[in-house]
Motif scaffolding. Structure first.
Motif, PDB file in Angstrom:
ATOM      1  N   UNK A  22      -3.929   3.415  -0.155  1.00 55.19           N
ATOM      2  CA  UNK A  22      -4.840   2.420  -0.871  1.00 55.19           C
ATOM      3  C   UNK A  22      -6.172   2.123  -0.123  1.00 55.19           C
ATOM      4  N   UNK A  23      -6.017   3.041   0.990  1.00 53.82           N
ATOM      5  CA  UNK A  23      -7.426   2.962   1.902  1.00 53.82           C
ATOM      6  C   UNK A  23      -7.359   4.212   2.519  1.00 53.82           C
ATOM      7  N   UNK A  24      -8.619   4.802   2.615  1.00 54.48           N
ATOM      8  CA  UNK A  24      -9.161   5.888   3.429  1.00 54.48           C
ATOM      9  C   UNK A  24     -10.274   6.166   4.127  1.00 54.48           C
TER      10      UNK A  24
ATOM     11  N   UNK B 222     -12.904   3.654   1.819  1.00 50.06           N
ATOM     12  CA  UNK B 222     -12.573   3.880   0.366  1.00 50.06           C
ATOM     13  C   UNK B 222     -11.405   3.000   0.090  1.00 50.06           C
ATOM     14  N   UNK B 223     -11.713   1.873  -0.775  1.00 55.24           N
ATOM     15  CA  UNK B 223     -10.379   1.028  -0.894  1.00 55.24           C
ATOM     16  C   UNK B 223     -10.283   0.844  -2.209  1.00 55.24           C
ATOM     17  N   UNK B 224      -8.927   0.667  -2.596  1.00 54.32           N
ATOM     18  CA  UNK B 224      -8.550  -0.050  -4.062  1.00 54.32           C
ATOM     19  C   UNK B 224      -9.017  -1.228  -4.128  1.00 54.32           C
ATOM     20  N   UNK B 225      -9.630  -1.466  -5.284  1.00 54.97           N
ATOM     21  CA  UNK B 225     -10.163  -2.954  -5.566  1.00 54.97           C
ATOM     22  C   UNK B 225      -9.895  -3.276  -7.152  1.00 54.97           C
ATOM     23  N   UNK B 226      -8.815  -4.359  -7.258  1.00 58.04           N
ATOM     24  CA  UNK B 226      -8.610  -4.595  -8.688  1.00 58.04           C
ATOM     25  C   UNK B 226      -8.124  -3.405  -9.412  1.00 58.04           C
ATOM     26  N   UNK B 227      -9.273  -3.029 -10.403  1.00 57.79           N
ATOM     27  CA  UNK B 227      -8.904  -1.861 -11.237  1.00 57.79           C
ATOM     28  C   UNK B 227      -9.867  -0.706 -10.801  1.00 57.79           C
TER      29      UNK B 227
ATOM     30  N   UNK C  80     -19.756  19.096   4.138  1.00 56.08           N
ATOM     31  CA  UNK C  80     -18.486  18.717   4.142  1.00 56.08           C
ATOM     32  C   UNK C  80     -18.095  17.478   4.145  1.00 56.08           C
ATOM     33  N   UNK C  81     -17.098  17.066   3.305  1.00 59.78           N
ATOM     34  CA  UNK C  81     -16.866  15.594   3.501  1.00 59.78           C
ATOM     35  C   UNK C  81     -15.204  15.495   4.113  1.00 59.78           C
ATOM     36  N   UNK C  82     -15.250  14.779   4.985  1.00 59.33           N
ATOM     37  CA  UNK C  82     -13.810  14.663   5.684  1.00 59.33           C
ATOM     38  C   UNK C  82     -13.264  13.544   5.203  1.00 59.33           C
ATOM     39  N   UNK C  83     -12.074  13.521   4.758  1.00 62.10           N
ATOM     40  CA  UNK C  83     -11.090  12.420   4.238  1.00 62.10           C
ATOM     41  C   UNK C  83      -9.850  12.362   5.032  1.00 62.10           C
ATOM     42  N   UNK C  84      -9.787  11.395   5.561  1.00 64.47           N
ATOM     43  CA  UNK C  84      -8.876  11.176   6.849  1.00 64.47           C
ATOM     44  C   UNK C  84      -8.784  12.391   7.917  1.00 64.47           C
ATOM     45  N   UNK C  85      -9.906  13.058   8.160  1.00 62.53           N
ATOM     46  CA  UNK C  85      -9.694  14.059   9.111  1.00 62.53           C
ATOM     47  C   UNK C  85      -9.658  15.583   8.551  1.00 62.53           C
TER      48      UNK C  85
ATOM     49  N   UNK D  73      -5.634   4.948  -8.952  1.00 65.38           N
ATOM     50  CA  UNK D  73      -4.492   5.573  -9.471  1.00 65.38           C
ATOM     51  C   UNK D  73      -3.538   4.434  -9.343  1.00 65.38           C
ATOM     52  N   UNK D  74      -3.304   4.098 -10.867  1.00 67.61           N
ATOM     53  CA  UNK D  74      -2.460   2.712 -10.910  1.00 67.61           C
ATOM     54  C   UNK D  74      -2.471   1.344 -10.290  1.00 67.61           C
ATOM     55  N   UNK D  75      -3.758   1.096  -9.928  1.00 65.83           N
ATOM     56  CA  UNK D  75      -4.100  -0.072  -9.133  1.00 65.83           C
ATOM     57  C   UNK D  75      -3.469  -0.173  -7.889  1.00 65.83           C
ATOM     58  N   UNK D  76      -2.837   1.098  -7.094  1.00 62.90           N
ATOM     59  CA  UNK D  76      -2.206   1.150  -6.098  1.00 62.90           C
ATOM     60  C   UNK D  76      -2.918   1.965  -5.076  1.00 62.90           C
ATOM     61  N   UNK D  77      -3.370   3.224  -5.532  1.00 58.25           N
ATOM     62  CA  UNK D  77      -3.827   4.210  -4.545  1.00 58.25           C
ATOM     63  C   UNK D  77      -5.288   4.782  -4.805  1.00 58.25           C
ATOM     64  N   UNK D  78      -5.976   5.331  -3.742  1.00 59.52           N
ATOM     65  CA  UNK D  78      -7.262   6.083  -3.761  1.00 59.52           C
ATOM     66  C   UNK D  78      -6.808   7.521  -4.308  1.00 59.52           C
ATOM     67  N   UNK D  79      -7.116   7.936  -5.269  1.00 57.61           N
ATOM     68  CA  UNK D  79      -6.847   9.407  -5.308  1.00 57.61           C
ATOM     69  C   UNK D  79      -7.845  10.475  -5.588  1.00 57.61           C
ATOM     70  N   UNK D  80      -8.389  10.977  -4.278  1.00 57.22           N
ATOM     71  CA  UNK D  80      -9.712  11.960  -4.437  1.00 57.22           C
ATOM     72  C   UNK D  80      -9.477  13.193  -5.345  1.00 57.22           C
TER      73      UNK D  80
END
Length: 445
Positions: free
Chosen positions: A45-47, A72-77, A104-109, A121-128
């Protein structure tokens, strides 16, 4: 003396933002592909993200600066982007675009080329979702699907299989970076695997002029499975069952402990005295079995698995994979006593079940497929042995390595694993990769 500033380039520099479209604009040009990032990232939910160059957030004037770390965080919808604790943008989803292709864009390393869209994604997760030219996607796939020190022709065979497979997903938005599609590691390239991709640029495997379904797995155990047997779909003539003399037949073993609970030292007339203090030896397997029993007439009952009496796999396909299985266990139910007042030990039989279901029930993670070669039993355990790793349809990656080491070309390897297919140039021109240089600093005179 007065200082005069002479500007060699325009003081105000406008980036030519690079964007990657799903389809090439002209016939014969390399397409792009969009990939959901799941495998390495997991469900978060947070990256954190870090751009190597400036990135622009599409539809806004906000830019992500080189070398800075953002979250980048999940916020409401929707999705929010933060610099430290300050939110700098919020929307249903975001697409960030690099100012120059090599950024390049580093996502969690882990680094990625191309555009990146972040969705909720489903109000739960960040999906790149990473969009980039297909050949550069393949350079992130081949080193994850094959060993870089394999013979070059094995790597080229893998490149064609992966390219052809990916092309079938260009417009579907259904491909991800997991082994269920094909593993993609982003900008984690290897010189030899990149060479294999470059030297086969645009080449694909086709059958009757259409892209073939170039599925592959690690090892087929010495026998190729058919597409019909595995997926129950229409039999493809180039994905039929046959022996594979090249596959090294990777072996696996699954051991099932027969005794799960020892009742010898228990007071069988007073199960309440020990019921809550004992558990099965293999708790995952026992819980799987109990869930199956609860769904088949045992709902609401407090069950313990005493022993696994028998496991069978049989009725093999033409590709030697078991289709049916049996499972026999002994169990007890709390407060169910026999005529002597002892807790009652009963037998539960699961006969003629799907082999895949029995495999799941016994927690058969060490069963790498359903190519079962032998089942032996003694007083303590049931030992299941087999060969292969994965579905076994199409190309065997280890088999391709053996073929290449024996002097076979990548075209011969592909002809063996996809008989009747041909190699075709699907596109000839590379997708434009625009490099933008920053302005030079003004000269001071």
């Amino acid at each position: 003396m007065k200082c005069i500033f002479k500007t060699l380039l325009a003081i105000s520099f406008i980036f030519a933002w690079v964007t990657f479209e799903h389809e090439a604009k002209a016939q014969g040009i390399e397409p792009t592909i969009s990939v959901k990032l799941v495998n390495y990232l997991g469900d978060k939910s947070f990256i954190t993200i870090q751009p190597s160059k400036t990135y622009k957030i599409e539809g806004s004037n906000v830019e992500l600066e080189s070398g800075k770390t953002y979250s980048v965080k999940v916020e409401s919808t929707g999705v929010g982007i933060y610099e430290e604790d300050q939110r700098i943008a919020s929307a249903d989803s975001f697409k960030v675009t690099p100012s120059t292709y090599s950024a390049t864009l580093s996502i969690n390393g882990r680094k990625y080329l191309g555009d990146m869209r972040f969705i909720n994604e489903g109000n739960k997760y960040i999906r790149p979702i990473n969009t980039l030219p297909l050949e550069d996607y393949l350079k992130g796939v081949v080193p994850k699907e094959a060993y870089a020190d394999w013979h070059m022709d094995a790597l080229k065979a893998q490149a064609l299989a992966a390219r052809t497979y990916a092309l079938t997903y260009i417009n579907s938005n259904a491909i991800d970076d997991t082994q269920y599609k094909q593993v993609y590691g982003g900008y984690d390239w290897n010189e030899r695997t990149s060479q294999a991709v470059d030297e086969t640029f645009g080449e694909t495997v086709k059958y009757n002029g259409a892209l073939a379904q170039t599925v592959f797995s690690s090892s087929n155990g010495g026998y190729i499975e058919s597409s019909l047997n595995y997926w129950g779909s229409t039999q493809l003539p180039y994905l039929e069952s046959k022996p594979d003399p090249y596959d090294p037949q990777r072996e696996w073993t699954k051991v099932v402990n027969k005794q799960q609970i020892n009742l010898v030292d228990k007071d069988l007339k007073d199960p309440n005295a020990w019921w809550n203090s004992i558990n099965e030896v293999d708790s995952i397997m026992a819980n799987n079995i109990k869930q199956k029993m609860n769904a088949n007439g045992f709902s609401g009952k407090d069950i313990k698995i005493v022993s696994v009496e028998d496991v069978k796999f049989y009725a093999p396909t033409t590709g030697q994979r078991a289709t049916r299985g049996d499972l026999v266990v002994k169990y007890i139910v709390k407060d169910e006593l026999d005529s002597n007042g002892n807790i009652k030990v009963s037998t539960w039989n699961l006969i003629g079940e799907k082999a895949s279901s029995v495999k799941s029930l016994i927690n058969g993670t060490s069963m790498l497929n359903l190519y079962v070669k032998s089942i032996t039993s003694d007083s303590n355990s049931i030992v299941i042995k087999g060969a292969g790793y994965g579905h076994g349809v199409g190309l065997s990656q280890y088999g391709a390595s053996v073929m290449a080491s024996q002097g076979n070309s990548y075209t011969t390897i592909l002809e063996f694993y996809y008989p009747g297919t041909t190699i075709s140039q699907h596109y000839t021109d590379a997708y434009p990769r625009i490099e933008v240089q920053p302005p030079s600093a003004p000269t001071i005179i």
